[in-house]
Write a protein that holds these residues in place. Structure first.
Motif, short mmCIF file in Angstrom:
data_model
loop_
_atom_site.label_atom_id
_atom_site.label_comp_id
_atom_site.label_asym_id
_atom_site.label_seq_id
_atom_site.Cartn_x
_atom_site.Cartn_y
_atom_site.Cartn_z
N ARG B 42 137.56 16.81 42.93
CA ARG B 42 137.66 17.10 44.37
C ARG B 42 137.71 15.81 45.19
NH1 ARG B 42 132.54 20.93 44.77
NH2 ARG B 42 131.78 18.98 43.87
N GLU B 43 137.34 14.69 44.55
CA GLU B 43 137.47 13.38 45.21
C GLU B 43 138.81 12.79 44.82
OE1 GLU B 43 134.34 10.49 44.46
OE2 GLU B 43 135.08 9.24 46.10
N TYR B 44 139.65 12.51 45.81
CA TYR B 44 141.04 12.10 45.55
C TYR B 44 141.46 10.97 46.48
CZ TYR B 44 141.99 14.89 49.72
OH TYR B 44 141.98 15.37 51.00
N SER B 46 143.08 8.89 49.31
CA SER B 46 143.28 9.31 50.70
C SER B 46 144.05 8.25 51.48
CB SER B 46 141.93 9.55 51.37
OG SER B 46 142.10 9.71 52.77
N SER B 47 145.28 8.59 51.81
CA SER B 47 146.08 7.68 52.63
C SER B 47 145.43 7.50 54.00
CB SER B 47 147.50 8.22 52.79
OG SER B 47 147.47 9.45 53.46
N ASN B 68 139.00 10.23 49.65
CA ASN B 68 138.63 11.06 50.80
C ASN B 68 137.14 10.96 51.13
OD1 ASN B 68 138.20 12.45 48.31
ND2 ASN B 68 137.96 14.37 49.42
N LEU B 88 153.87 9.74 52.87
CA LEU B 88 154.61 10.96 52.50
C LEU B 88 154.05 11.61 51.24
CD1 LEU B 88 158.21 9.64 53.24
CD2 LEU B 88 156.67 10.90 54.76
N THR B 89 154.13 12.93 51.21
CA THR B 89 153.77 13.71 50.02
C THR B 89 154.87 13.55 48.96
OG1 THR B 89 154.54 15.48 51.46
CG2 THR B 89 152.24 15.50 50.90
N PRO B 90 154.53 13.81 47.68
CA PRO B 90 155.55 13.72 46.64
C PRO B 90 156.74 14.65 46.95
CG PRO B 90 153.37 13.88 45.66
CD PRO B 90 153.20 14.12 47.13
N SER B 92 159.55 17.41 46.41
CA SER B 92 159.33 18.72 45.79
C SER B 92 160.58 19.58 45.94
CB SER B 92 158.16 19.41 46.48
OG SER B 92 158.53 19.73 47.81
N GLN B 110 156.41 16.37 42.91
CA GLN B 110 155.38 17.40 43.04
C GLN B 110 155.33 18.28 41.78
OE1 GLN B 110 153.14 18.16 45.70
NE2 GLN B 110 152.37 19.97 44.65
N ASP B 125 147.77 22.71 44.96
CA ASP B 125 147.24 22.39 46.29
C ASP B 125 146.43 21.10 46.32
OD1 ASP B 125 148.23 24.58 47.78
OD2 ASP B 125 146.66 25.88 46.96
N ILE B 127 147.32 18.23 45.05
CA ILE B 127 148.15 17.01 44.95
C ILE B 127 148.35 16.47 46.37
CG2 ILE B 127 150.40 16.09 44.29
CD1 ILE B 127 150.35 18.16 41.97
N PRO B 128 147.77 15.28 46.63
CA PRO B 128 147.75 14.77 48.01
C PRO B 128 148.97 13.90 48.33
CG PRO B 128 146.46 13.33 46.62
CD PRO B 128 147.07 14.39 45.71
N ILE B 129 148.96 13.31 49.51
CA ILE B 129 149.90 12.23 49.82
C ILE B 129 149.71 11.16 48.75
CG2 ILE B 129 150.38 10.34 51.44
CD1 ILE B 129 149.61 12.28 53.71
#
Lengths: 192, 192
Positions: B42-44, B46-47, B68, B88-90, B92, B110, B125, B127-129
């Protein structure tokens, strides 16, 4: 009209087709907005998707705020300021510790959002990059250096969103000094 | 040295103190990097936190990639390109549908990340920036308009990260036309 007192937050539902107007009653005050799909909170507002699809950092009237699943969540239908940030996470105890060097920091928008979103089953890790209404972040095109400047909003300025799905919204009156020209004011909103 | 074939991805562990070097073997190829706390996904990465703490959009040697939860995840210890994207997000299926108008789109970074991260319990859900290595996104300072330009990386260029905690990493050879000067090449990496 509902008031969010200085340095606090509120959470509320916004149904598909409803309009949300966020007003800066005194001027130069930021409000951080986060949004979740009302029936599946794992779907949330995504700056990365929204910036990509709009091909710009500064979103305004005519632009859509997308979810992480690439579904439109909010449509900006009116905006008489035109300058908001969509790159930064809500200010937090850590922001104040790391950037400002505070020993006894305020909970910030992150802490205030955690408190109002917890009854809806949202954990702190699920608070994403916010759409930071009225936040004025400049970017140097060659170095990428950013600067947080006083908001361009004057007393009574506002932005209106149309909900494109049933949403849960979190909205703050921001408590970061730099973002609000070092004075903490309320944020108002209405739903219709 | 491990190769990520064109338009694919790999996931792997990186222990605290280990170094990860990502190499562009042919030049002008992007690799999207995502990172999670190995023992609590849950820790990812963070841009929003990283850009805030560095006060710049373009991170390079000497900058930290934060989680985050505001913990340092990766320290950029070497970088001979100096231009990467973190907004930007991956890419997709939806990116290709919305931006390129493709009727039968590729899974994109993605989809490729979803496949390799699923065995580690990560859902789409989560997969972050990404930190989009070698991705060259220009920004117009006044309008905020962004443009995806060919990467500045030439054959053999690389970036090295030091892990500041035990991590799970997802890394791609990106499959978005614009991002890679319209030729899909591999990405190499090594851990030491």
């Amino acid at each position: 009209m509902t008031r969010i007192e200085p340095c606090s937050a509120k959470a509320f539902e916004l149904k598909k087709g409803q309009f949300l107007t966020v007003i800066d009653p005194e001027g130069q005050q930021v409000g951080d907005l986060v949004a979740y799909n009302r029936i599946d909170i794992r779907e949330y507002i995504s700056s990365g998707r929204s910036i990509d699809y709009a091909s710009k950092l500064f979103l305004t009237k005519g632009d859509l705020l997308y979810s992480n699943r690439s579904n439109p969540m909010l449509d900006i239908v009116n905006d008489n300021v035109g300058r908001h940030d969509f790159t930064l996470t809500p200010c937090s105890k850590d922001t104040f510790r790391i950037i400002y060097g505070d020993d006894n920091p305020l909970p910030g928008c992150q802490g205030n959002l955690e408190k109002v979103l917890e009854p809806f089953g949202i954990i702190p890790d699920q608070i994403p990059i916010a759409f930071n209404i009225f936040m004025n972040v400049s970017v140097d095109a060659s170095s990428g250096k950013i600067a947080v400047l006083p908001p361009m909003s004057r007393a009574g300025d506002k932005i209106t969103f149309e909900a494109k799905m049933d949403l849960l919204i979190g909205l703050t009156a921001c408590s970061a000094g730099q973002s609000n020209n070092f004075k903490f004011k309320p944020i108002d909103f209405e739903i219709y």
